[in-house]
Design a protein around this motif. Structure first.
Motif: not given
Length: 994
Positions: A785-791, A827-841
């Protein structure tokens, strides 16, 4: 699933109590979440017209049917959405249509909404509204087709404004006169979602705001005013001059569709202060089941529109809208044209197959090569990874492939042996044993090695000619008797180990490498396989696999796994010799970094060291130099009695992955060199992602990546030189971030960063920027996932390890920060990001062979700035994995577990609703579930791929379609406006969306 209707005494009562059944049926058939109490759904329209529950008799009560036999529209049992019955509409004619119709009274100029749930077996049908004037003449109509999604419930809605001359209308369930179709209809209903006096044009001398309940304490007022109006002549004016109390106006109830998204629209002209709209959803008893607060903030002294999408709970039948001043704010504002009605949603789409290509065929990838002589010619044989994998035989002197045999469902193999009957035996990741007779033009599938076997990891031949093998899962040992043509299973070797990963045989014992938790060697007596003894590794580790064991006389060659000791120390992988006579790992002739050759005819095995060939006696371990040589050790090395270049003798052959074959004559030390090329195969697509304007497609079975343009008319294949230093491995996942493409590869959790503004150069661009195999015990970086400058990336750990990791690149010039085990033992198998927060499945499973400790997969939120976890939830008890997460256009977080999705509040992780698009079939499988779904939002539709299908789901309208009904081989996809791409084994297919 059939649900009993509550016992009632009349049709009118049943029409009301169907609401208590419908949402429960929605759960069972896959559209709405369950609740602890009775669920609610449809109600009659204002005229008292009963909904289409079809619970009485076999003839649809109150409906008129037009159908030429044998076409029909009848009430049936067996398939139902609410209660026990549904209307089955079957059109068997290609010349005449079927129509089921029911009429009700309408008011001209008012909008009506009809809905139904449909379960399609074949073809297309439609739901329509038709309007009639007093003479019965049709004065208007609208209809919506079904999606055509087969064997799945989908909601259909149509809406239309009754013409001014209309006095009645009908709900029409209709087929086409030109096509055949079959479908069940249920939960049919109509609402008139007009907020009473929402435009404030009605006035009264008895109440200040007709249709609204006003609360106006001292210092406040709520009146209809002609001073301002957005439409018409009047508006609602709220004035709050009190510092202690607020003013409010609450509408009368308006009907809503349960589980469906509704659009709130409020026009406001603020003069000062702050105001709030509160929507309260009510159940059949008029109890509030959910309240939604919407802040009203618009520029002063100008009309502005406030809109909000709100989903009615599954128990909601009606809703009220309250407009109020903020409790601590004084102010005044005019309000007009307030409206709450079912959202339009994404509309009706069609899907058509587009272009296709087989993109990944980078190189002929083999894991093990052996030699034999066929008709006097020296040959190499190997299984080339692909879909399917191929057993290939190549002539050493000509370099040409003589024979190619597809291996059914096998994709990759590590197991080849030559039997004493002269045949070749092969095993791989299809769980089958294969047999080839030299010179034959076909290869024989001997069947699945054991009932549980999904992978045959190793096969060896015993002195009596039997073929022995080991499999995953359940760490089983088995044998095949060529003379009798029978397989025999000796059962699970160790309940504590899933993997029987490697096998060696001597005259008395089978030696089996067990893993992936607490790897160990087991010695099994061939004459009595119930006699079993464990042999500890020289440096025991808590997880890993013993990838190779070879019998060399009194010695075993063992490839010990890297990992961590029980005390936490890091251990590197080694090639070790074990003395089976002395039961010792202390063998002086061992070379820890090199695999020895197999035995020659005199009982010696060989090492290559500093351009010198060393022979080791398998009887006593004596190591002797045979002399200087030019040839290198290659990847595979084995003796072969053959004639090469006209010289007969015993040759030590080495094979390297670039196709180089070196041959050393063991009698004279003369050397020869050859070049052979196994034929490349098409590889199964393993990963799929997008670049800035390209598609990235990774193959299964080795380091192979294809980069395509969106039209799939041109491609580039990488790496240029497989297995060269610093090149990418097998691509698990990828994401684009500006000028850079990030690639996560297996094994060892390696992360590469590709500067797309510069040419691809193996070993330097892409550049390896992280390797998580050693320090963090991670293997597969598949979530991105990406958000802003972060990957961000998430990983599956190594074999036998439970906890995955998450990596955070703060910029494209940094190395990642690693968050180890953001969720315990998952295991961390899914990600989505918004702003400074990353969400994981997560998946409750870790590296293969590890036994899960957690009951349910999780969804979590992580603040990348503070580096702290915000929340962690298990939205669905018992879920094996949340294989995809994504953030919807309305700000909700969606997580997929197979063919079902759950909507979450991103602030807290609280569940908003759960939607099961396809009920899961019961499974007794104990196989690991990792990434089991993929999600994407485009054009208001949620795309989901899982279980070989692609679904589209409109969360606003509950309309479900299945653009791809089967064949998707990996739950990954790329969705773009107007098209999407999915993998079918070796083929990437485009679908056009209209």
């Amino acid at each position: 699933m059939k649900l009993a209707l509550p016992t009632t005494g009349s049709r009118t009562s049943r029409a009301r109590t169907i609401v208590a059944v419908l949402a429960t049926a929605m759960v069972s058939t896959g559209l709405l979440p369950g609740t602890d109490g009775p669920a609610q759904a449809l109600e009659p329209v204002a005229t008292g017209y009963p909904v289409g529950d079809f619970e009485t008799g076999t003839v649809p009560e109150g409906w008129s049917v037009t159908a030429a036999a044998p076409s029909r529209a009848v009430v049936s049992t067996g398939v139902a959405f609410s209660g026990k019955r549904a209307l089955f509409v079957e059109d068997t004619s290609s010349t005449s249509a079927v129509t089921a119709r029911r009429k009700f009274a309408v008011v001209g100029g008012v909008e009506y909404h009809a809905q139904a749930y449909v379960f399609t077996k074949s073809g297309l049908q439609s739901l329509g509204l038709k309007f009639y004037d007093a003479s019965g003449r049709v004065v208007g109509s609208a209809s919506t087709p079904t999606t055509g999604a087969r064997m799945i419930w989908s909601r259909v809605e149509t809406r239309a404004v009754a013409p001014s001359t209309a006095t009645t209308a009908s709900i029409d369930i209709a087929t086409s006169s030109a096509t055949l179709s079959q479908a069940w209809w249920d939960g049919v209903g109509v609402i008139r979602p007009d907020l009473p006096n929402g435009g404030f044009e009605a006035t009264s001398t008895s109440v200040s705001v007709p249709g609204w309940t006003v609360s106006a304490p001292s210092g406040t007022s709520a009146v209809i005013s002609t001073a301002q109006a957005r439409t018409g002549r009047r508006s609602l004016l709220l004035t709050d001059a009190s510092s202690t109390a607020g003013v409010s106006a609450t509408s009368s109830a308006v009907p809503v569709f349960p589980g469906v998204t509704h659009s709130l629209r409020v026009w406001v002209r603020p003069t000062s202060g702050a105001f709030v709209a509160t929507v309260r959803f009510l159940d059949a008893a008029r109890h509030v089941v959910r309240s939604e607060r919407v802040d009203i903030r618009k520029g002063l002294l100008a009309w502005g529109l406030v809109t909000k999408q709100l989903t009615a709970p599954s128990t909601a039948l009606t809703a009220t809208v309250e407009i109020s001043s903020a409790s601590t704010s004084r102010g005044a504002a005019a309000f007009d044209t307030i409206d709450l009605r079912p959202a339009i949603g994404a509309g009706v789409h069609t899907f058509a197959a587009g272009a296709s290509t087989r993109p990944v065929d980078a190189f002929s990838n083999t894991n093990v090569v052996d030699g034999m002589v066929v008709n006097g010619r020296a040959k190499l044989m190997a299984v080339v990874s692909g879909s399917p994998a191929e057993f290939q035989v190549v002539d050493i002197e000509t370099g040409r492939v003589d024979s190619r045999f597809p291996l059914g469902g096998m994709k990759i193999s590590f197991a080849i042996t030559k039997g004493r009957d002269g045949r070749v035996y092969i095993g791989g990741n299809d769980g089958h044993l294969w047999q080839w007779t030299p010179g034959a033009t076909v290869i024989k599938d001997l069947g699945r090695a054991t009932a549980k076997a999904t992978t045959v990891w190793d096969v060896e031949v015993a002195g009596d000619g039997k073929i022995w093998g080991v499999t995953y899962p359940a760490s089983e040992l088995w044998s095949y008797d060529p003379s009798a043509g029978t397989l025999r299973n000796y059962g699970t070797l160790s309940a504590a180990h899933q993997y029987a990963r490697s096998l060696a045989l001597d005259s008395r014992y089978a030696w089996v490498g067990l893993g992936s938790e607490n790897p160990v060697i087991m010695r099994v007596t061939l004459a009595n396989p119930t006699e079993r003894v464990l042999v500890a590794l020289p440096k025991p580790v808590v997880a890993g696999n013993i990838a190779d064991i070879e019998s060399l006389g009194r010695y075993l060659e063992v490839w010990t796994p890297a990992g961590r000791t029980p005390g936490g120390a890091t251990v590197t992988s080694e090639r070790r010799l074990y003395d089976t006579t002395l039961k010792s790992w202390n063998v002086s002739s061992n070379l820890a970094m090199q695999r020895p050759s197999t035995l020659d005819s005199r009982g010696y095995f060989y090492y290559f060291r500093y351009k010198e060939l060393w022979a080791v006696s398998s009887a006593d371990g004596t190591m002797t130099s045979r002399g200087k040589i030019v040839s290198g050790p290659g990847r595979d090395r084995f003796p072969l009695k053959a004639t090469l270049g006209g010289v007969a003798g015993e040759w030590l052959l080495t094979y390297d992955t670039d196709g180089t074959v070196a041959a050393v004559n063991l009698g004279t030390l003369s050397e020869r060199s050859y070049t052979v090329k196994f034929a490349a195969t098409k590889m199964r697509i393993k990963s799929l992602g997008t670049g800035s304007s390209t598609l990235y497609v990774g193959g299964y079975g080795g380091s192979s990546l294809a980069v395509l343009d969106p039209d799939m008319t041109s491609r580039q294949q990488y790496p240029r030189v497989p297995f060269a230093a610093g090149v990418i491995g097998e691509v698990e996942g990828t994401i684009n971030h500006g000028a850079y493409q990030y690639l996560g590869t297996y094994t060892g959790g390696q992360i590469f960063r590709f500067d797309t503004t510069k040419p691809w150069v193996d070993g330097s661009n892409p550049k390896m920027v992280a390797s998580l195999g050693g320090s963090y015990q991670q293997d597969r970086p598949l979530a991105w996932a990406t958000s802003g400058s972060r990957v961000f990336f998430g990983t599956i750990p190594k074999y036998g390890i439970l906890s995955g990791a998450m990596g955070i690149f703060d910029s494209d010039s940094t190395t990642p920060r690693i968050v180890n085990a953001p969720v315990k033992d998952q295991s961390v198998v899914a990600l989505a990001a918004s702003g400074r927060v990353v969400y994981g499945g997560t998946s409750r499973w870790g590296g293969l062979g590890a036994t899960p400790t957690q009951a349910s997969a999780k969804v979590f939120a992580w603040d990348a700035t503070t580096n702290k976890k915000l929340w962690e939830v298990a939205p669905v008890p018992g879920a094996q994995a949340f294989g995809a997460v994504t953030i919807g256009p309305q700000g909700s977080l969606w997580a997929a577990y197979g063919s079902a999705v759950v909507e979450l509040d991103p602030a807290t992780g609280a569940v908003k609703r759960q939607v099961v698009l396809q009920p899961a079939t019961a499974s007794t499988s104990s196989a690991a579930v990792l990434r089991n779904a993929d999600l994407a939002w485009v054009g208001g539709l949620l795309y989901l791929t899982s279980g070989g299908k692609v679904y589209t789901f409109d969360p606003a309208t509950l309309r479900v379609d299945v653009p791809v009904e089967s064949g998707v081989s990996t739950p990954q996809m790329v969705v773009q406006p107007g098209r999407f791409y999915v993998p079918f084994e070796t083929t990437l297919r485009e679908y056009v969306v209209r």
